[in-house]
Motif scaffolding. Structure first.
Motif, short mmCIF file in Angstrom:
data_model
loop_
_atom_site.label_atom_id
_atom_site.label_comp_id
_atom_site.label_asym_id
_atom_site.label_seq_id
_atom_site.Cartn_x
_atom_site.Cartn_y
_atom_site.Cartn_z
N GLN A 44 1.07 -1.11 0.00
CA GLN A 44 0.02 0.08 -0.17
C GLN A 44 0.91 1.29 0.10
OE1 GLN A 44 -3.34 0.25 -0.01
NE2 GLN A 44 -3.68 -2.07 -0.13
N ARG A 46 1.26 5.57 -0.16
CA ARG A 46 0.82 6.85 0.10
C ARG A 46 1.72 7.87 -0.14
NH1 ARG A 46 -2.60 3.50 0.05
NH2 ARG A 46 -4.76 3.31 0.95
N GLN A 59 -2.86 11.94 8.32
CA GLN A 59 -3.83 11.47 7.43
C GLN A 59 -3.41 10.24 6.51
OE1 GLN A 59 -5.76 14.49 4.78
NE2 GLN A 59 -6.84 12.82 3.89
N ALA A 60 -2.03 10.33 5.68
CA ALA A 60 -1.70 9.25 5.05
C ALA A 60 -1.58 8.03 5.84
CB ALA A 60 -0.45 9.62 4.23
N GLU A 62 -2.98 7.46 8.58
CA GLU A 62 -4.52 6.68 8.94
C GLU A 62 -4.88 5.93 7.80
OE1 GLU A 62 -6.32 6.88 11.78
OE2 GLU A 62 -4.97 8.12 12.92
N GLU A 63 -4.74 6.42 6.44
CA GLU A 63 -5.37 5.49 5.53
C GLU A 63 -4.59 4.27 5.45
OE1 GLU A 63 -4.73 8.20 1.94
OE2 GLU A 63 -5.92 9.55 2.71
N ALA A 67 -6.15 0.52 5.81
CA ALA A 67 -6.07 -0.39 4.68
C ALA A 67 -5.40 -1.69 5.33
CB ALA A 67 -5.19 0.03 3.64
#
Length: 139
Positions: A44, A46, A59-60, A62-63, A67
């Motif tokens: 993954q 980001r 924020q990235a 957290e994403e 995931a």
């Protein structure tokens, strides 16, 4: 479900750049992110920014956690380890790790210090000029 209870679906790679007011500034970094995705199809990936652009690192991160990533490697897309890499970034990474105690968050050194990047920059600088180059600014 807590991060510790998740089965890791894939490693997380968080590419971290400075940010700028001009949205075109991010284009090379988006190209790097696309290339990393191609090179690491199971990861993954980001892209995050320190300032002036979003998402930020939190924020990235957290994403990536959402995931299912339980391992995140933060890769500073900086040429050198100036104040942002030495001071600001470790604090942001620590905050991310504290917010997600079941997630292993690692911080790599600035990519510009990697011999592969130094060689690529030298090769690019040593090229003969081509029409792609912009003329020097005049005062």
């Amino acid at each position: 479900m807590s991060a510790a209870a998740r089965t890791p679906s894939s490693p997380g790679i968080l590419l971290f750049a400075h940010g700028a007011r001009d949205p075109n500034w991010a284009l090379p970094f988006e190209a790097v992110a696309a290339r990393v995705r191609a090179l690491r199809p199971g990861a993954q990936v980001r892209l995050a920014f320190l300032e002036l652009m979003s998402p930020g690192l939190a924020q990235a991160g957290e994403e990536l956690v959402a995931a299912g990533c339980v391992e995140i490697t933060v890769v500073p897309l900086f040429l050198g380890a100036g104040g942002h890499v030495r001071k600001d970034l470790p604090a942001l990474v620590q905050a991310l790790a504290t917010a997600h105690p079941g997630v292993q968050v690692r911080l790599r050194s600035a990519v510009g210090e990697d011999p592969i990047v130094i060689e690529a920059l030298a090769a690019a600088a040593a090229q003969d000029p081509t029409p792609a180059f912009l003329p020097a600014a005049t005062p």
